[in-house]
Write an enzyme that holds these catalytic residues in place. Structure first.
Site, PDB file in Angstrom:
ATOM      1  N   ASP A   1       0.649  -1.574  -0.328  1.00  0.00           N
ATOM      2  CA  ASP A   1       0.305  -0.327   0.071  1.00  0.00           C
ATOM      3  C   ASP A   1       0.839   1.327   0.215  1.00  0.00           C
ATOM      4  O   ASP A   1       0.938   2.535   0.248  1.00  0.00           O
ATOM      5  CB  ASP A   1      -0.843  -0.133   0.900  1.00  0.00           C
TER       6      ASP A   1
ATOM      7  N   GLY B   1       1.630   3.053  -2.523  1.00  0.00           N
ATOM      8  CA  GLY B   1       1.479   3.568  -3.366  1.00  0.00           C
ATOM      9  C   GLY B   1       1.756   3.321  -5.211  1.00  0.00           C
ATOM     10  O   GLY B   1       2.342   4.146  -5.413  1.00  0.00           O
ATOM     11  N   LYS B   2       1.912   1.951  -4.819  1.00  0.00           N
ATOM     12  CA  LYS B   2       2.658   2.249  -6.021  1.00  0.00           C
ATOM     13  C   LYS B   2       1.110   1.860  -8.032  1.00  0.00           C
ATOM     14  O   LYS B   2       1.965   1.931  -8.938  1.00  0.00           O
ATOM     15  CB  LYS B   2       2.596  -0.299  -5.993  1.00  0.00           C
TER      16      LYS B   2
ATOM     17  N   GLY C   1      -4.402  -4.033  -3.888  1.00  0.00           N
ATOM     18  CA  GLY C   1      -5.476  -3.362  -3.477  1.00  0.00           C
ATOM     19  C   GLY C   1      -4.876  -2.339  -4.283  1.00  0.00           C
ATOM     20  O   GLY C   1      -4.250  -1.249  -3.439  1.00  0.00           O
ATOM     21  N   HIS C   2      -4.601  -1.516  -5.485  1.00  0.00           N
ATOM     22  CA  HIS C   2      -3.907  -0.697  -6.325  1.00  0.00           C
ATOM     23  C   HIS C   2      -4.550   0.469  -6.774  1.00  0.00           C
ATOM     24  O   HIS C   2      -5.462   0.338  -7.868  1.00  0.00           O
ATOM     25  CB  HIS C   2      -2.982  -0.850  -7.360  1.00  0.00           C
TER      26      HIS C   2
ATOM     27  N   ARG D   1       2.445 -28.835  -7.227  1.00  0.00           N
ATOM     28  CA  ARG D   1       2.702 -29.308  -8.535  1.00  0.00           C
ATOM     29  C   ARG D   1       1.024 -29.743  -8.667  1.00  0.00           C
ATOM     30  O   ARG D   1       0.845 -31.052  -9.256  1.00  0.00           O
ATOM     31  CB  ARG D   1       3.553 -30.034  -8.927  1.00  0.00           C
TER      32      ARG D   1
ATOM     33  N   GLN E   1       1.535  -6.097  -3.270  1.00  0.00           N
ATOM     34  CA  GLN E   1       2.693  -6.039  -2.165  1.00  0.00           C
ATOM     35  C   GLN E   1       3.324  -5.014  -1.861  1.00  0.00           C
ATOM     36  O   GLN E   1       4.081  -4.415  -1.876  1.00  0.00           O
ATOM     37  CB  GLN E   1       2.857  -7.680  -1.291  1.00  0.00           C
TER      38      GLN E   1
ATOM     39  N   PRO F   1      -8.653  -0.948   8.716  1.00  0.00           N
ATOM     40  CA  PRO F   1      -8.185  -0.039   8.865  1.00  0.00           C
ATOM     41  C   PRO F   1      -5.862  -0.450   9.174  1.00  0.00           C
ATOM     42  O   PRO F   1      -6.061  -1.510   9.675  1.00  0.00           O
ATOM     43  CB  PRO F   1      -8.061   0.751  10.548  1.00  0.00           C
TER      44      PRO F   1
ATOM     45  N   ASP G   1       2.082  14.508   2.487  1.00  0.00           N
ATOM     46  CA  ASP G   1       1.623  15.699   2.706  1.00  0.00           C
ATOM     47  C   ASP G   1       0.920  14.884   3.833  1.00  0.00           C
ATOM     48  O   ASP G   1       0.004  15.863   4.774  1.00  0.00           O
ATOM     49  CB  ASP G   1       0.633  15.946   1.908  1.00  0.00           C
TER      50      ASP G   1
HETATM   51  P1  GDP Z   1      -0.805   0.125  -3.487  1.00  0.00           P
HETATM   52  O1  GDP Z   1      -1.522  -0.860  -2.926  1.00  0.00           O
HETATM   53  O2  GDP Z   1       1.074   0.357  -3.353  1.00  0.00           O
HETATM   54  O3  GDP Z   1      -0.893   0.891  -5.027  1.00  0.00           O
HETATM   55  O4  GDP Z   1      -1.356   1.601  -2.422  1.00  0.00           O
HETATM   56  P2  GDP Z   1      -2.667   1.519  -2.434  1.00  0.00           P
HETATM   57  O5  GDP Z   1      -3.702   2.394  -3.379  1.00  0.00           O
HETATM   58  O6  GDP Z   1      -3.211   0.287  -1.689  1.00  0.00           O
HETATM   59  O7  GDP Z   1      -2.461   2.655  -1.048  1.00  0.00           O
HETATM   60  C1  GDP Z   1      -2.305   3.822  -1.236  1.00  0.00           C
HETATM   61  C2  GDP Z   1      -3.476   4.891  -0.279  1.00  0.00           C
HETATM   62  O8  GDP Z   1      -2.769   6.144  -0.460  1.00  0.00           O
HETATM   63  C3  GDP Z   1      -4.321   5.291  -1.589  1.00  0.00           C
HETATM   64  O9  GDP Z   1      -5.754   5.395  -0.620  1.00  0.00           O
HETATM   65  C4  GDP Z   1      -4.317   6.222  -2.428  1.00  0.00           C
HETATM   66  O10 GDP Z   1      -4.982   7.416  -3.581  1.00  0.00           O
HETATM   67  C5  GDP Z   1      -3.320   7.155  -1.223  1.00  0.00           C
HETATM   68  N1  GDP Z   1      -1.835   8.076  -2.059  1.00  0.00           N
HETATM   69  C6  GDP Z   1      -1.804   7.691  -3.126  1.00  0.00           C
HETATM   70  N2  GDP Z   1      -0.166   8.515  -3.264  1.00  0.00           N
HETATM   71  C7  GDP Z   1      -0.616   9.436  -2.361  1.00  0.00           C
HETATM   72  C8  GDP Z   1      -0.174  11.040  -1.453  1.00  0.00           C
HETATM   73  O11 GDP Z   1       0.798  11.207  -2.271  1.00  0.00           O
HETATM   74  N3  GDP Z   1      -0.611  11.482  -0.709  1.00  0.00           N
HETATM   75  C9  GDP Z   1      -2.053  11.068   0.392  1.00  0.00           C
HETATM   76  N4  GDP Z   1      -2.434  11.115   1.330  1.00  0.00           N
HETATM   77  N5  GDP Z   1      -2.052   9.812  -0.929  1.00  0.00           N
HETATM   78  C10 GDP Z   1      -2.082   8.971  -1.270  1.00  0.00           C
HETATM   79  P1  IMO Z   2      -1.334  -4.154  -2.316  1.00  0.00           P
HETATM   80  O1  IMO Z   2      -0.465  -4.696  -3.547  1.00  0.00           O
HETATM   81  C1  IMO Z   2      -0.823  -4.667   2.218  1.00  0.00           C
HETATM   82  C2  IMO Z   2      -0.677  -8.726   2.954  1.00  0.00           C
HETATM   83  C3  IMO Z   2      -2.276  -9.102   4.159  1.00  0.00           C
HETATM   84  C4  IMO Z   2      -1.784 -10.323   5.708  1.00  0.00           C
HETATM   85  C5  IMO Z   2      -0.391 -10.757   4.049  1.00  0.00           C
HETATM   86  C6  IMO Z   2      -1.158 -11.982   3.930  1.00  0.00           C
HETATM   87  O2  IMO Z   2      -1.904  -3.087  -2.507  1.00  0.00           O
HETATM   88  O3  IMO Z   2       0.722  -3.413  -1.877  1.00  0.00           O
HETATM   89  P2  IMO Z   2      -2.489 -12.458   2.196  1.00  0.00           P
HETATM   90  O4  IMO Z   2      -4.066 -12.204   1.661  1.00  0.00           O
HETATM   91  O5  IMO Z   2      -1.402 -12.398   0.580  1.00  0.00           O
HETATM   92  O6  IMO Z   2      -1.605 -14.265   2.432  1.00  0.00           O
HETATM   93  O7  IMO Z   2      -2.663 -11.877   3.350  1.00  0.00           O
HETATM   94  O8  IMO Z   2      -0.272  -9.796   3.193  1.00  0.00           O
HETATM   95  N1  IMO Z   2      -0.896  -7.650   2.679  1.00  0.00           N
HETATM   96  C7  IMO Z   2      -1.723  -6.671   1.852  1.00  0.00           C
HETATM   97  N2  IMO Z   2      -0.624  -5.856   2.679  1.00  0.00           N
HETATM   98  N3  IMO Z   2      -1.282  -4.731   0.721  1.00  0.00           N
HETATM   99  C8  IMO Z   2      -0.910  -5.476  -0.112  1.00  0.00           C
HETATM  100  O9  IMO Z   2      -1.673  -5.341  -1.385  1.00  0.00           O
HETATM  101  C9  IMO Z   2      -1.081  -6.769   0.624  1.00  0.00           C
HETATM  102  N4  IMO Z   2      -1.304  -8.537   0.182  1.00  0.00           N
HETATM  103  C10 IMO Z   2      -1.165  -8.824   1.161  1.00  0.00           C
HETATM  104  O10 IMO Z   2      -2.738  -8.047   5.453  1.00  0.00           O
HETATM  105  O11 IMO Z   2      -0.880  -9.202   6.704  1.00  0.00           O
HETATM  106 MG    MG Z   3      -3.373  -1.535  -1.530  1.00  0.00          MG
END
Ligand code: GDP
Ligand code: IMO
Ligand code: MG
Length: 427
Positions: A12, A14-15, A39-40, A142, A222, A302, A331
């Site tokens: 998470d 911000g990929k 979840g991106h 396998r 991840q 959360p 920010d």
């Molecule tokens: P990912 O899984 O690495 O793609 O990241 P997520 O989408 O799960 O979580 C990143 C969250 O931060 C998302 O809700 C984005 O919209 C938000 N986000 C990304 N860059 C920024 C930033 O620079 N500032 C803030 N406040 N939010 C950001």
């Molecule tokens: P993105 O790509 C944050 C965490 C789960 C749990 C552990 C194992 O959005 O960054 P799993 O479902 O893979 O067996 O869960 O890994 N987890 C993540 N945490 N971002 C993710 O993906 C995650 N994918 C799995 O919360 O702790």
């Molecule tokens: Mg994510």
């Protein structure tokens, strides 16, 4: 060349946002591991969109998006994602390819995930329950199904054999699978839908693109601290989230890897269980969660929040051979008088180290912090490094010196446009 973009923390980072920003420079964007646990989030033109299995280059009409062989794909989630993209009028049948060698998630995989978690009780991983672990388990054993199997005339028989084995495990764990009939109906209909897409030996697509001189961006899911080998085991995911995973997850040779973009938040978050040395369990953590809207993009849970952890970040930089850093969510720190960075850990015997101990789960490390004065001002509209508040510039320079790498981008908000780009490093 293949450039890789991956998370250096617990996911998470911000990929999705940065892949979307970089995608216009690439002809191919490819996911190499993970699945619907990811979840991106992408935000642009007032839209907020969360992708789970589909690469984050999908909104750029000139990019070919590939779901690589290292991914585990759930057809039901896939169909939902495609339906969710309908309003954008994208030519998805032309711009999206799925590897026949990607692993197929079947409905019993999520049930097994839930059953294993239930059996673990308080020691549960905190999985997203999307069936990721059990699907990779079948792959390694396998006995799993692959996307290409859906094209086989024997698909139903192969499916029944696997699911019978799963049912035997669920019976043993006393896990009720009455919901299965309903999910199976959705599953088989989603499989028919999946078959309308290009299912290919995508290692050829990637390598042909490279041969033709095209640029490929590999999108990680991840983060490094959730990596199966190097993360905080057993509180990890079941795939190789590292740069090396891009090679096995797409079918590319190591020498093809060019830039490795390592993304990190200006602080740390984690969803699910497992060690988190700099976690803030009091009001400061609550403020960070509220300010950063730190709730899971897949499960809505959360996210646990804490200060930046340099020993962990250095470890991830080392293992991935990162060449450029991207710092996200600067920010979110606007509100703090003091910003802390953990520079070292103090081990139970008093030793101070900046290395990760073998077992972070069973070693109580105490973070050693360095404090920085906060900038206490909005970063809205800032697009160049020279316009950043001095305190933020100081924070960035400190991290660059510690990590011995340039920070090429500083992100200042969720929108595609909210980004400070350092031209000097030639990105
Ligand atoms: P990912 O899984 O690495 O793609 O990241 P997520 O989408 O799960 O979580 C990143 C969250 O931060 C998302 O809700 C984005 O919209 C938000 N986000 C990304 N860059 C920024 C930033 O620079 N500032 C803030 N406040 N939010 C950001
Ligand atoms: P993105 O790509 C944050 C965490 C789960 C749990 C552990 C194992 O959005 O960054 P799993 O479902 O893979 O067996 O869960 O890994 N987890 C993540 N945490 N971002 C993710 O993906 C995650 N994918 C799995 O919360 O702790
Ligand atoms: Mg994510």
């Amino acid at each position: 060349m293949v450039d890789v973009l991956l998370g250096l923390q617990w996911g998470d980072e911000g990929k999705g946002k940065i892949v979307d920003v970089l995608a216009p420079q690439y002809q191919v964007v490819a996911r190499f591991q993970g699945g619907p646990n990811a979840g991106h989030t992408l935000e642009f033109d007032g839209f907020k969109h969360v992708l789970h299995q589909i690469p984050s280059g999908i909104f750029r009409p000139d990019a070919l998006n590939i779901i690589g062989n290292g991914v585990v794909l759930d057809p039901i989630v896939f169909r939902r994602e495609i339906d969710g993209l309908a309003k954008f009028n994208l030519d998805l049948h032309a711009n999206l390819i799925i590897s026949k060698k990607a692993a197929l998630i079947v409905p019993t995989h999520s049930l097994l995930d839930a059953a294993y978690e239930q059996a673990k009780g308080a020691a549960k991983i905190g999985s997203t329950l999307r069936g990721i672990g059990p699907t990779y388990q079948d792959k390694v054993a396998r006995q799993g199904l692959r996307i290409g199997d859906v094209l086989s005339p024997n698909f139903r028989a192969k499916y029944d054999k696997l699911v019978d084995a799963h049912k035997a495990i669920l019976d043993r764990l006393n896990f009720d699978y009455a919901v299965l009939a309903e999910s199976e109906e959705k599953f088989f209909s989603a499989v028919e839908f999946l078959k309308t897409f290009k299912l290919t030996d995508s290692e050829y697509d990637v390598n042909n693109a490279l041969q033709a001189g095209q640029r490929v961006l590999a999108e990680g899911a991840q983060g490094s601290l959730l990596d199966l080998d190097f993360g905080s085991y057993p509180f990890v995911t079941s795939s190789s989230t590292m740069a090396a995973g891009a090679c096995t997850g797409l079918g590319i040779a190591p020498r093809q890897i060019g830039e490795v973009y390592g993304i990190f938040k200006a602080y740390c978050t984690r969803v699910g269980s497992g060690p988190f040395p700099t976690e803030l369990l009091e009001e400061t953590g609550e403020r960070m969660r509220a300010e950063g809207r730190e709730f899971g993009a897949t499960t809505g849970r959360p996210r646990r929040c804490g200060w930046l952890d340099l020993p962990a970040l250095k470890y991830a930089v080392m293992l991935n051979g990162v060449t450029q850093l991207v710092m996200m969510k600067a920010d979110v720190l606007n509100i703090f008088d003091t910003i802390r960075v953990c520079t070292h850990y103090q081990l139970p015997d008093g030793t101070i180290t900046d290395q990760l101990p073998y077992d972070l789960c069973d070693t109580d490390v105490v973070p050693v912090y360095k404090d920085f004065k906060g900038w206490k001002t909005s970063l809205d509209g800032i697009r160049v490094f020279d316009s950043m508040p001095a305190e933020l510039a100081g924070y960035v320079s400190y991290l660059e010196a510690e990590l011995n790498l340039p920070i090429s981008f500083v992100s200042t908000g969720p929108d595609r446009e909210a980004l400070v780009h350092r031209e000097a490093v030639g990105v």
